[in-house]
Design a protein around this motif. Sequence first.
Motif, short mmCIF file in Angstrom:
data_model
loop_
_atom_site.label_atom_id
_atom_site.label_comp_id
_atom_site.label_asym_id
_atom_site.label_seq_id
_atom_site.Cartn_x
_atom_site.Cartn_y
_atom_site.Cartn_z
N VAL A 55 17.69 11.84 18.97
CA VAL A 55 16.48 11.50 18.22
C VAL A 55 16.72 11.86 16.76
CG1 VAL A 55 14.05 12.06 17.84
CG2 VAL A 55 14.90 11.75 20.16
N LEU A 56 16.41 10.92 15.87
CA LEU A 56 16.57 11.13 14.43
C LEU A 56 15.29 11.77 13.89
CD1 LEU A 56 18.32 10.65 11.89
CD2 LEU A 56 17.21 8.41 11.68
N ASN A 57 15.39 13.01 13.44
CA ASN A 57 14.25 13.75 12.90
C ASN A 57 14.27 13.65 11.37
OD1 ASN A 57 13.21 15.54 15.38
ND2 ASN A 57 15.43 15.39 15.48
N GLN A 58 13.14 13.24 10.80
CA GLN A 58 13.08 13.00 9.36
C GLN A 58 11.85 13.67 8.75
OE1 GLN A 58 13.84 8.55 8.69
NE2 GLN A 58 13.51 8.67 10.89
N LEU A 59 12.04 14.29 7.59
CA LEU A 59 10.93 14.83 6.82
C LEU A 59 10.83 14.02 5.53
CD1 LEU A 59 8.72 16.95 6.27
CD2 LEU A 59 10.49 18.36 5.18
N ALA A 63 0.82 -1.22 0.00
CA ALA A 63 0.00 0.00 0.00
C ALA A 63 0.85 1.27 0.00
CB ALA A 63 -0.93 0.00 1.22
N ILE A 64 2.14 1.14 0.32
CA ILE A 64 3.04 2.29 0.29
C ILE A 64 3.87 2.19 -0.98
CG2 ILE A 64 4.84 3.56 1.48
CD1 ILE A 64 2.10 3.45 2.91
N VAL A 65 3.61 3.10 -1.92
CA VAL A 65 4.24 3.03 -3.23
C VAL A 65 5.67 3.56 -3.19
CG1 VAL A 65 4.08 3.81 -5.62
CG2 VAL A 65 2.00 3.31 -4.33
N ARG A 66 5.86 4.67 -2.49
CA ARG A 66 7.16 5.35 -2.57
C ARG A 66 7.31 6.30 -1.38
NH1 ARG A 66 10.28 7.31 -7.24
NH2 ARG A 66 11.19 9.36 -6.88
N GLU A 67 8.52 6.36 -0.82
CA GLU A 67 8.88 7.37 0.17
C GLU A 67 10.04 8.19 -0.37
OE1 GLU A 67 8.77 5.93 4.59
OE2 GLU A 67 9.48 4.27 3.37
N GLU A 68 10.05 9.47 -0.05
CA GLU A 68 11.18 10.32 -0.39
C GLU A 68 11.63 11.03 0.88
OE1 GLU A 68 10.19 12.94 -3.56
OE2 GLU A 68 9.76 11.33 -4.98
N LEU A 69 12.83 10.72 1.35
CA LEU A 69 13.40 11.37 2.51
C LEU A 69 13.97 12.71 2.05
CD1 LEU A 69 14.23 11.34 5.50
CD2 LEU A 69 16.29 10.08 4.81
N LEU A 70 13.31 13.79 2.44
CA LEU A 70 13.69 15.12 1.98
C LEU A 70 14.79 15.73 2.83
CD1 LEU A 70 10.11 16.53 1.26
CD2 LEU A 70 11.64 15.31 -0.29
N ASN A 71 14.76 15.44 4.13
CA ASN A 71 15.78 15.97 5.03
C ASN A 71 15.80 15.17 6.31
OD1 ASN A 71 17.82 17.66 5.95
ND2 ASN A 71 16.72 19.53 5.44
N TRP A 72 16.94 15.15 6.99
CA TRP A 72 17.02 14.47 8.28
C TRP A 72 18.14 15.10 9.12
CZ3 TRP A 72 21.64 11.88 9.38
CH2 TRP A 72 22.45 11.55 8.29
N ARG A 121 -1.18 11.19 -1.28
CA ARG A 121 0.15 11.76 -1.05
C ARG A 121 0.12 12.58 0.24
NH1 ARG A 121 1.33 15.18 -6.20
NH2 ARG A 121 -0.80 15.82 -5.77
N PHE A 122 1.22 12.52 0.98
CA PHE A 122 1.29 13.26 2.24
C PHE A 122 2.74 13.45 2.66
CE2 PHE A 122 0.84 8.75 3.07
CZ PHE A 122 1.75 8.47 4.08
N TYR A 123 2.94 14.43 3.54
CA TYR A 123 4.25 14.65 4.16
C TYR A 123 4.22 14.01 5.54
CZ TYR A 123 5.53 18.00 0.53
OH TYR A 123 5.83 18.58 -0.67
N ALA A 124 5.37 13.48 5.94
CA ALA A 124 5.49 12.86 7.26
C ALA A 124 6.71 13.43 7.97
CB ALA A 124 5.61 11.34 7.13
N PRO A 136 15.94 14.14 -3.13
CA PRO A 136 15.43 13.24 -2.11
C PRO A 136 16.18 11.90 -2.09
CG PRO A 136 14.08 13.05 -4.07
CD PRO A 136 15.14 14.07 -4.38
N VAL A 137 16.16 11.25 -0.92
CA VAL A 137 16.55 9.85 -0.83
C VAL A 137 15.28 9.05 -1.13
CG1 VAL A 137 17.36 8.01 0.68
CG2 VAL A 137 18.33 10.31 0.89
#
Length: 239
Positions: free
Chosen positions: A66-70, A50-59, A102-105, A132-133
Amino acid sequence: MRFVEVTVEGDDWGEESAAEGDNESGDSEEDETTPADTRSFDARIAAEDAIVREELLNWRMSRNDVLNQLLFVVGDRTVYEAALESAPEIVGYELKAVDDERFYAYVQEDSPDADQSWWAAFFGHDFIHVPPVVIEDGVVRLTLLGEFEALREVVDDLSATVSVEIEEIGDYRGRGPRVTDQLTARQYRALRQAVDCGYYEIPREGSLADIAAALECTESTASDLLRRAERAVMQSVLS
């Protein structure tokens, strides 16, 4: 300044450590106190269709470890949130919808174990990642930017933990804008299937029927998805 573009693929994405954790107590598999699913968040998402793709924009690693990820995510927001809720290493998160698919996390995660996580290879070297990663089908594709020796050390450290394939290396000259931002999850899937089956090869190797079968839809629906996706891509390119 040099860059290296690599593909990273984990063998289990946290499943082995989960299994070891279950056995440490010596309890049998029938112990009712044993969690039904102790995989890491990465392992859960990698296994989710159900999750097609993630793009790690920044971390960024904060002072309290604590690892902060957008991230920008294409897929089912409910499934993604359920995985966040059930993963013990996630200490906080916030989701912001773009549309239904689509959403930001913004995700806060306890610092990964320095001896076990592939993330650890990033913490001891001087470099930056070029966003993005891309995380898709359990595979991570990323571009690292820095001095050649630092990049070599990062790749060596990664290779000790996960499977790494170098796609390209050279002098960094920047990137153009992304065109996939305009696509819905279904349009993106349709284009991926079309490329994978050879629909755009010359001569054509795949058919519309092949794409429809992979998407489990009618040929007319597959054709409509492709046309809409192609229009969005062309408009983005020409703009």
